[in-house]
Write an enzyme that holds these catalytic residues in place. Structure first.
Site, PDB file in Angstrom:
ATOM      1  N   GLN A  71      50.084   0.221 -38.943  1.00 46.55           N
ATOM      2  CA  GLN A  71      50.323   0.495 -40.461  1.00 46.55           C
ATOM      3  C   GLN A  71      50.006  -0.984 -41.035  1.00 46.55           C
ATOM      4  O   GLN A  71      50.057  -1.112 -42.223  1.00 46.55           O
ATOM      5  CB  GLN A  71      51.757   0.917 -40.707  1.00 46.55           C
ATOM      6  CG  GLN A  71      51.809   2.466 -40.385  1.00 46.55           C
ATOM      7  CD  GLN A  71      50.851   3.328 -41.213  1.00 46.55           C
ATOM      8  OE1 GLN A  71      50.351   2.664 -42.346  1.00 46.55           O
ATOM      9  NE2 GLN A  71      50.691   4.737 -40.768  1.00 46.55           N
TER      10      GLN A  71
ATOM     11  N   SER B  97      45.011   1.554 -34.202  1.00 51.03           N
ATOM     12  CA  SER B  97      44.164   2.888 -34.244  1.00 51.03           C
ATOM     13  C   SER B  97      43.041   2.445 -35.337  1.00 51.03           C
ATOM     14  O   SER B  97      43.334   2.256 -36.317  1.00 51.03           O
ATOM     15  CB  SER B  97      44.793   4.217 -34.293  1.00 51.03           C
ATOM     16  OG  SER B  97      45.820   4.410 -33.234  1.00 51.03           O
TER      17      SER B  97
ATOM     18  N   HIS C 254      41.672   4.943 -37.012  1.00 41.09           N
ATOM     19  CA  HIS C 254      41.517   5.922 -38.082  1.00 41.09           C
ATOM     20  C   HIS C 254      42.550   5.636 -39.050  1.00 41.09           C
ATOM     21  O   HIS C 254      42.754   6.383 -40.210  1.00 41.09           O
ATOM     22  CB  HIS C 254      42.049   7.402 -37.556  1.00 41.09           C
ATOM     23  CG  HIS C 254      43.342   7.526 -37.024  1.00 41.09           C
ATOM     24  ND1 HIS C 254      44.197   8.049 -37.764  1.00 41.09           N
ATOM     25  CD2 HIS C 254      43.751   7.359 -35.805  1.00 41.09           C
ATOM     26  CE1 HIS C 254      45.424   8.131 -37.095  1.00 41.09           C
ATOM     27  NE2 HIS C 254      45.249   7.570 -35.888  1.00 41.09           N
TER      28      HIS C 254
ATOM     29  N   CYS D 252      53.108  12.365 -36.483  1.00 45.26           N
ATOM     30  CA  CYS D 252      53.544  12.760 -34.834  1.00 45.26           C
ATOM     31  C   CYS D 252      54.982  13.222 -34.794  1.00 45.26           C
ATOM     32  O   CYS D 252      55.175  13.827 -33.684  1.00 45.26           O
ATOM     33  CB  CYS D 252      53.539  11.341 -34.160  1.00 45.26           C
ATOM     34  SG  CYS D 252      51.794  10.451 -34.064  1.00 45.26           S
TER      35      CYS D 252
END
Length: 367
Positions: free
Chosen positions: A176, A197, A199, A327
């Protein structure tokens, strides 16, 4: 439709899509094959992307290990360090992403002792408590850079200095933080591993990276999670997805070039959003993370007396938001619970996460 769930995933940048499509059509060779042109071109694409990702966090490209994303990366680091060192203690916090907490749960079932640091009402750990928990048997400290639900930023520099003084490895999940804060590993020498990540910064899903700072293949500090070949300095087996890697490389280059501007845009958008929410809802809302050190663009709002799942479902035709991590969206937030919030309040909190690339003139639609 107003998309306000960028902490869950971002829309892929068009330039990233174009590059991935080009590689899919034109460069289909296996980058680990030898000699022939298709393989050589594919390998060049991978190494270019490795340099672009390395440049984003200012690290040597040799330390960039491509993965399927931060969840794999977190598993790789936590399990790999413990297996390689043979030590039996790890330190983390109560507010980590589920990919760290569930990995720690698994390790505890295997006999590893896990220390979970508590946080205060602002989501901050006690640095003295961290230092006191470290023993000679501590293999790793794993503390996220920025929280995925609140955006709260940890004092990574001080944490890394404590780990350096105590001679223990330090990992941070920076998923983040990428694209929202400046990350320069050249001045954070004791941040041994970071994970993220693509994305989350306008790249494709299904690809990410583990960064091993000051990588030295002769002094390996981590056992591979996935064995099976010579790929990625023998640290992650499997045929490299060249088009995905081209995507994360392009996204990293764009992210670095726009970082300062995007941070300022997110700060401004956040101010405008909070002003609009207060003007519309007044005392019926509470902004929970307004006066804490955090990444820009993540706003936690409590709608008093309204269940967050009922609210999110009722607005889902026009507004995309969430109650926390994608998640673990079926459970009340363990993050706010650790920060001392009562369950009734936690069930009234939603997370709004903004993008510097979107037009939010539709904020007026909140009415």
């Amino acid at each position: 439709m107003i998309y306000l769930d960028n902490a869950a995933t971002t829309r892929i940048h068009q330039e990233v899509i174009d590059e991935m499509n080009r590689v899919l059509v034109e460069i289909y060779g296996n980058p680990n094959s030898l000699y022939y042109e298709q393989a050589v071109r594919a390998r060049a694409i991978v190494e270019k992307a490795r340099s672009e990702v390395a440049s984003l966090v200012n690290v040597n490209p040799s330390g960039v290990i491509f993965t399927s994303g931060a969840t794999e990366g977190n598993n790789m680091v936590l399990k790999g360090v413990l297996e390689r060192t043979g030590k039996t203690h790890i330190i983390t916090t109560e507010v980590e992403h589920s990919s760290v907490l569930e990995t720690c749960n698994y390790l505890s079932r295997k006999g590893i002792r896990v220390s979970y640091l508590k946080v205060d009402k602002n989501g901050a750990i006690n640095l003295d408590a961290l230092e006191s928990e470290i023993t000679e048997d501590t293999a790793l400290v794993s503390i996220m850079w920025a929280n995925n639900e609140t955006g709260i930023v940890n004092n990574i520099k001080t944490i890394s200095e404590i780990c350096e003084r105590k001679k223990v490895l330090f990992h941070t999940d920076a998923t983040q933080a990428i694209g929202k804060v400046l990350i320069d590993l050249s001045v954070l020498s004791k941040v041994d591993f970071i994970t993220f990540s693509a994305h989350k910064f306008y790249g494709p899903k299904g690809v990410g990276a583990v960064i091993i700072n000051h990588f030295n293949p002769l002094d390996m500090r981590i056992e591979p999670l996935i064995h099976g070949g010579d790929q990625e300095n023998k640290l992650r087996g499997g045929t490299l997805p060249t088009h995905q890697i081209a995507g994360i490389g392009t996204a990293a280059r764009i992210c670095k070039g726009n970082l300062a501007k995007n941070i300022e845009i997110l700060k401004l958008l956040e101010i405008q959003l909070i002003e609009k929410l207060r003007k519309t809802y007044g005392g019926n809302i509470e902004i929970l993370n307004e006066h804490v050190l955090k990444v820009p663009g993540i706003v936690s709002v409590r709608f008093k007396g309204i269940n967050n799942q009922v609210l999110l479902k009722s607005i889902s035709d026009s507004i995309c938001a969430s109650s926390g991590s994608a998640c673990s969206n079926s459970k009340p937030s363990h993050v706010y619970s650790a920060m001392g919030y009562e369950l009734d309040s936690i069930k009234e909190i939603i997370r709004i996460s903004l993008s510097p690339y979107d037009d939010y003139n539709k904020f007026d639609d909140f009415e």
